[in-house]
Enzyme design. Structure first.
Site, short mmCIF file in Angstrom:
data_model
loop_
_atom_site.label_atom_id
_atom_site.label_comp_id
_atom_site.label_asym_id
_atom_site.label_seq_id
_atom_site.Cartn_x
_atom_site.Cartn_y
_atom_site.Cartn_z
N TYR A 54 4.10 11.33 -34.00
CA TYR A 54 3.13 10.53 -33.16
C TYR A 54 2.14 9.50 -34.26
CZ TYR A 54 -1.14 9.18 -30.36
OH TYR A 54 -2.22 8.66 -29.73
N THR A 108 -7.71 4.47 -34.44
CA THR A 108 -6.83 5.30 -33.97
C THR A 108 -7.00 6.18 -32.92
OG1 THR A 108 -7.47 6.85 -35.76
CG2 THR A 108 -6.01 4.84 -36.37
N SER A 136 -11.83 4.13 -31.84
CA SER A 136 -10.90 3.83 -30.56
C SER A 136 -11.63 4.30 -29.41
CB SER A 136 -9.68 4.30 -30.77
OG SER A 136 -8.71 4.16 -29.62
N TYR A 160 -10.66 -0.95 -24.94
CA TYR A 160 -9.78 -1.17 -24.00
C TYR A 160 -10.38 -1.33 -22.56
CZ TYR A 160 -5.99 0.80 -27.11
OH TYR A 160 -5.17 0.96 -28.24
N THR A 186 -9.38 -5.35 -27.27
CA THR A 186 -8.12 -5.13 -27.81
C THR A 186 -7.25 -5.82 -26.57
OG1 THR A 186 -8.42 -3.29 -29.09
CG2 THR A 186 -6.07 -3.78 -28.22
N ARG A 195 7.26 4.43 -26.86
CA ARG A 195 7.30 5.54 -28.25
C ARG A 195 8.16 6.59 -28.28
NH1 ARG A 195 0.61 4.88 -28.75
NH2 ARG A 195 0.53 2.64 -28.15
N LYS A 276 -8.76 -8.17 -30.93
CA LYS A 276 -7.69 -7.69 -31.65
C LYS A 276 -6.52 -7.66 -31.03
CE LYS A 276 -6.85 -3.23 -33.97
NZ LYS A 276 -5.46 -2.98 -33.21
N HIS A 300 -0.32 -4.23 -33.20
CA HIS A 300 -0.63 -2.70 -32.78
C HIS A 300 0.03 -1.68 -33.64
CE1 HIS A 300 -3.22 -0.70 -29.65
NE2 HIS A 300 -2.51 0.46 -30.10
N THR A 332 -1.69 -3.85 -39.63
CA THR A 332 -0.13 -3.59 -39.44
C THR A 332 0.54 -3.71 -40.59
OG1 THR A 332 -0.35 -4.37 -37.09
CG2 THR A 332 1.88 -4.03 -38.30
N GLY A 333 1.14 -2.62 -41.13
CA GLY A 333 1.87 -2.66 -42.24
C GLY A 333 1.45 -2.40 -43.73
N GLY A 354 -4.67 1.52 -40.80
CA GLY A 354 -4.54 2.76 -39.63
C GLY A 354 -3.63 3.84 -40.33
#
Length: 412
Positions: A54, A108, A136, A160, A186, A195, A276, A300, A332-333, A354
């Site tokens: 996850y 997260t 989050s 959200y 976001t 996923r 975001k 994301h 990201t990344g 994250g």
């Protein structure tokens, strides 16, 4: 002939230092971790497969996250010479406040799934390190509990917009009342991404016991003991939490969210409002014209639209377009301190991590998060010294080249 003699104890003491043994297996593992990838390896061994996947997984074929990480690998750094870097200053200002490092902890969801200490460990570690912590909407700790865990630090809230606007507006009011200074509105999650690891693992909330999870219980007894002996695992801001994460997102989130909703939240939020999930130059321009205080370039973490733009590739264009009018940040990344340095050299004001923090959390709870921050801090400082820049303000595009691996094919 070489003359030999038996070593004397005094000679041995000079040649060999004996380390006091660390009796805690967890602390031995964390001390041995030298990179975020090392923490990931520990997390994979100590966490059940469904929980690890996850965290580690992304959408569809996981192309977006692979490209984002590759983009940072495809960087050439250009050091200056003969500059005094006896001391380096890693502090920066972002969204109206200071941070001791140029990264913060990204929001997260369902964080207590990774480790029972969850967001409380992240907030406490962020406060101790002097960096922001973002909670989050899908967090497993309440807004007020995070504020209590990080009372002197900077707390941000990631929002959200729900189908039931009253839920979202209530969260905004609670975050403001708790002293959170920045709201991350976001915009990249109208529906849940596919996923596939979660679907293949049969992952749901709460976790369901199957033959595979029964085996996980046998091989990860500590994780399951923590799960069974602490408060129920659920989202702090949602009343209904049964089902897969994707089902929850599709049921609760509103795919019709638009600029009117952004304006409504702007009216009620007293702090900095940051959007975001920005993924085009045109959207960055329009959002700045709407008066937002900052943007986060993000896909994301590759968990929504696979094959989405790589934020690091997009960064220079967005900075040229709106960097003089707003604060541009990205996530990201990021898996190494040099990734953070490269982003700042290309004009980012700040970055967020994250998975890098979550690998530390899974590897060792609060101590694991501390270790993740320590690793990134050391890599940032070392990279700055080797580039021979003494402060973040000295970083500039000339310090970094994005080597080209992917380029658009010209239209016929």
């Amino acid at each position: 002939m070489v003359q030999r003699q038996l070593p004397r104890p005094a000679d041995l003491r000079e040649l060999v230092g004996f380390r006091t043994p660390q009796l805690s297996a967890r602390r031995r593992r964390l001390a041995s971790a030298q990179t975020i990838a090392d923490l990931r390896d520990i997390a994979r061994r100590t966490t059940p497969r469904a929980a690890f996947d996850y965290t580690d997984g992304a959408a569809e074929g996981e192309i977006s996250i692979a490209r984002a990480r590759q983009a940072f690998s495809d960087v050439e750094l250009h050091p200056s010479v003969l500059h005094d870097v006896t001391r380096v200053d890693t502090t920066c200002t972002v969204f109206g406040g200071t941070s001791s490092l140029p990264f913060g902890i990204a929001p997260t969801g369902f964080t207590r799934l990774m480790h029972t200490e969850g967001e409380i460990a992240g907030a406490g570690a962020a406060g101790a390190a002097g960096i922001p912590f973002a909670l989050s909407t899908l967090g497993t700790a309440a807004i007020e509990d995070v504020a209590a865990a990080n009372p002197q630090g900077r707390n941000w809230f990631q929002l959200y917009v729900m189908r039931d606007r009253a839920i979202s507006y209530g969260l905004v009011e609670r975050a403001a009342a708790a002293g959170f200074d920045t709201l991350l509105f976001t915009v990249d999650t109208p529906v849940a991404g596919a996923r596939l690891r979660d679907l293949r693992n049969g992952f749901s909330i709460p976790p369901e016991i199957t033959a595979r999870t029964a085996l996980d219980i046998a091989t990860h007894p500590r994780w399951w003991f923590d799960l069974m002996t602490t408060e129920p695992l659920e989202f702090a801001s949602l009343t209904s939490t049964d089902g897969t994460v994707g089902e929850l997102i599709d049921a609760a989130f509103d795919p019709s969210v638009g600029y009117d909703d952004l304006a409504a939240v702007r009216e009620m939020w007293p702090g900095r409002l940051v959007v975001k999930g920005v993924q085009t130059v045109a959207d960055a321009r329009r959002l700045v014209d709407c008066g937002v205080d900052g943007i986060v370039l993000s896909n994301h973490g590759g968990r929504q639209l696979d094959r989405a733009p790589v934020p690091f590739h997009l960064l220079p264009q967005v900075v040229r377009e709106v960097g003089q009018q707003t604060e541009v940040t990205l996530d990201t990344g990021i898996m190494h301190g040099a990734d953070v340095v490269a982003a700042l050299a290309h004009g980012a004001r700040f970055t967020m991590v994250g998975r890098a923090y979550l690998y530390g959390l899974m590897a060792g709870g609060r101590e694991g998060v501390d270790r993740a921050i320590e690793i990134l801090r050391g890599q940032i400082e070392r990279t700055m010294r080797l580039l021979q820049v003494a402060s973040l303000e000295e970083l500039e595009p000339g310090h970094v080249t994005q080597l080209q691996r992917l380029a658009p094919r010209p239209l016929a």
